[in-house]
Write a protein that holds these residues in place. Structure first.
Motif, short mmCIF file in Angstrom:
data_model
loop_
_atom_site.label_atom_id
_atom_site.label_comp_id
_atom_site.label_asym_id
_atom_site.label_seq_id
_atom_site.Cartn_x
_atom_site.Cartn_y
_atom_site.Cartn_z
N SER A 1 0.83 -1.32 -0.01
CA SER A 1 -0.16 0.04 -0.05
C SER A 1 0.94 1.25 0.08
O SER A 1 0.33 2.26 -0.43
CB SER A 1 -0.81 0.01 1.23
N SER A 2 2.13 1.10 0.17
CA SER A 2 3.05 2.26 0.61
C SER A 2 4.37 2.08 -0.48
O SER A 2 5.13 0.97 0.00
CB SER A 2 3.21 2.75 1.92
N PRO A 3 4.52 2.79 -1.54
CA PRO A 3 5.80 2.60 -2.08
C PRO A 3 7.28 2.96 -1.07
O PRO A 3 6.98 3.96 -0.10
CB PRO A 3 6.01 3.65 -3.27
N PHE A 4 8.32 2.10 -0.94
CA PHE A 4 9.25 2.29 -0.59
C PHE A 4 10.72 1.99 -1.06
O PHE A 4 10.60 1.14 -1.96
CB PHE A 4 9.26 1.97 1.11
N ARG A 5 11.83 2.64 -0.63
CA ARG A 5 13.03 2.29 -0.98
C ARG A 5 13.66 1.57 0.18
O ARG A 5 13.48 1.96 1.43
CB ARG A 5 13.94 3.59 -1.58
N ILE A 6 14.72 0.74 -0.33
CA ILE A 6 15.66 0.27 0.84
C ILE A 6 16.97 0.84 0.92
O ILE A 6 17.54 1.28 -0.09
CB ILE A 6 15.84 -1.23 0.40
N ALA A 7 17.39 1.09 2.16
CA ALA A 7 18.71 1.56 2.53
C ALA A 7 19.49 0.84 3.15
O ALA A 7 19.04 0.12 4.04
CB ALA A 7 18.71 2.92 3.28
N VAL A 8 20.68 0.60 2.70
CA VAL A 8 21.72 -0.41 3.58
C VAL A 8 22.75 0.23 3.99
O VAL A 8 23.68 0.73 3.29
CB VAL A 8 22.26 -1.67 2.54
N ASN A 9 22.95 0.22 5.35
CA ASN A 9 24.15 0.93 5.80
C ASN A 9 23.96 2.61 5.70
O ASN A 9 24.99 3.07 5.23
CB ASN A 9 25.35 0.32 5.79
N HIS A 10 22.89 3.18 5.63
CA HIS A 10 22.67 4.53 5.37
C HIS A 10 23.13 4.81 3.98
O HIS A 10 23.23 6.01 3.62
CB HIS A 10 23.48 5.28 6.38
N LYS A 11 22.95 3.87 3.09
CA LYS A 11 23.24 4.17 1.64
C LYS A 11 21.77 3.65 1.01
O LYS A 11 21.50 2.57 1.13
CB LYS A 11 24.68 3.52 1.01
N LEU A 12 21.04 4.47 -0.05
CA LEU A 12 20.16 3.83 -0.86
C LEU A 12 20.62 2.59 -1.85
O LEU A 12 21.93 2.90 -2.37
CB LEU A 12 19.66 5.02 -1.79
N ALA A 13 19.70 1.74 -1.54
CA ALA A 13 20.29 0.31 -2.26
C ALA A 13 19.44 0.20 -3.63
O ALA A 13 18.12 0.83 -3.81
CB ALA A 13 20.01 -0.72 -1.38
N GLY A 14 20.06 -0.36 -4.49
CA GLY A 14 19.36 -1.02 -5.59
C GLY A 14 19.25 -2.39 -5.55
O GLY A 14 19.68 -2.94 -4.53
N PRO A 15 18.45 -3.01 -6.47
CA PRO A 15 18.19 -4.51 -6.42
C PRO A 15 19.43 -5.33 -6.42
O PRO A 15 19.12 -6.55 -5.55
CB PRO A 15 17.24 -4.84 -7.55
N GLU A 16 20.46 -5.02 -6.56
CA GLU A 16 21.52 -5.87 -6.66
C GLU A 16 22.39 -5.49 -5.48
O GLU A 16 23.63 -6.11 -5.31
CB GLU A 16 22.27 -5.79 -8.10
N THR A 17 22.15 -4.73 -4.75
CA THR A 17 22.82 -4.51 -3.69
C THR A 17 23.14 -5.53 -2.79
O THR A 17 22.21 -6.07 -2.12
CB THR A 17 22.53 -3.15 -2.75
N ALA A 18 24.32 -5.99 -2.39
CA ALA A 18 24.38 -7.10 -1.67
C ALA A 18 24.28 -6.84 0.05
O ALA A 18 24.43 -5.86 0.21
CB ALA A 18 25.85 -7.79 -1.67
#
Lengths: 79, 243
Positions: free
Chosen positions: A46-63
């Motif tokens: 219901s709500s779009p969101f992005r993922i951040a890993v260790n305070h950095k915006l991640a893409g789908p391939e971010t390990a």
């Protein structure tokens, strides 16, 4: 021992899951984590969101690795 | 050239080495578009006009509602029903008669954003919908002008500066790259509720970022997203460059 992630929630996602933080199994990358989150918590759709890993915006391939700090970031519309 | 009166009026910020006479002259020559004169727009407008920004544009399609008053501190009960952009301009004019204020009492849209932005150097995103944010982003991208974004959800607020190209600029970052179109319109303050001080804090930081951009003060929040939480009294910062 199972590798788990601590995930910080912001904005409307806190209302959707009724908490500010969850623990969740780790996945190889952020894209796999995103898909798994939507399966585990369908209301997140219901709500779009992005993922951040260790305070950095991640893409789908971010390990992802052990101890990574994850945040789910929805846009805020209010002004 | 600053008049003797202006040197006195702005003396406290002129004393700062980061601003000085040259910074004050830059503020006087600056042209800033503020999209939205609500919870974020009110502090942005008040601080920019008070700081001596010489030319301001205000877009807002709405009229003042009594329920706006706890957070939209330019307005009073007798303003209810009147255009926010018009009322804001009248009150700001009394604060600093030397500021030129353009009034656009209508919404910023994909159709008019480019034309509205044309006369200004910096845009401040104080809108309350994703559609308006995307429209302003496209115009700022096309005209290579900084977009000082803030958004509010209940007791949290987000802030970033997109399309900034000054000293220390990150890779060109774009609001739409950070938040791609999904077709979902998140709740705004009228639906979710809001604590008035949160847009007050975020709007004040937006005004501060504008002043820093104009005066060339380092530390612009470009390439980063700051998320302020009133309940935690923390700002969680995310680097937007590593996509």
């Amino acid at each position: 021992m199972r590798n788990e992630l601590t995930i910080h929630l912001f904005g409307a996602l806190q209302d959707v899951l009724e908490t500010q933080q969850i623990t969740f199994p780790s996945y190889p990358d952020a894209g796999a984590l995103y898909e798994a989150l939507l399966i585990a918590f369908p209301t997140l759709k219901s709500s779009p969101f992005r993922i951040a890993v260790n305070h950095k915006l991640a893409g789908p391939e971010t390990a992802l690795g052990p101890g990574d700090e994850i945040a789910l970031l929805p846009p805020f519309a209010g002004g | 050239m600053l008049s003797k009166e202006n040197r006195n009026q702005f003396s406290r910020q002129i004393l700062l080495p980061e601003i000085g006479i040259s910074g004050q002259e830059k503020l006087a020559a600056a042209k800033v578009l503020i999209a939205g004169a609500g919870g974020l727009g009110c502090p942005v407008l008040q601080y920019l006009v008070a700081a001596g920004v010489g030319h301001i544009g205000i877009t807002d399609p709405d009229t003042v509602q009594i329920s706006n008053l706890p957070r939209q501190t330019l307005y009073t009960p007798e303003d209810a029903g009147q255009s926010k952009a018009v009322v804001a301009a009248l009150k700001l004019n009394t604060m600093n008669p030397g500021c030129q204020i353009d009034v656009f009492p209508y919404a910023l849209t994909a159709e008019n954003a480019s034309a509205l932005l044309q006369s200004y150097e910096i845009a401040v995103d104080c809108t309350d919908s994703m559609a308006a944010r995307y429209a302003l982003n496209v115009a700022c991208r096309a005209q290579s002008k900084p977009m000082v974004y803030a958004g509010i959800y209940k007791m949290e607020g987000q802030l970033s500066v997109f399309h900034y190209s000054g000293a220390g600029a990150a890779n060109c970052l774009d609001f739409e790259a950070a938040y791609p179109h999904t077709g979902i319109e998140p709740e705004n303050c009228s639906l979710s509720g809001v604590l008035g001080t949160v847009p007050g804090i975020l709007g004040t930081i937006q005004a501060q970022e504008v002043i820093k951009i104009i005066c060339g003060i380092p530390g612009i929040l470009a390439g980063k997203l700051g998320i302020y939480s009133a309940t935690k009294n923390q700002i969680y910062t995310v680097d937007l460059q590593s996509q």
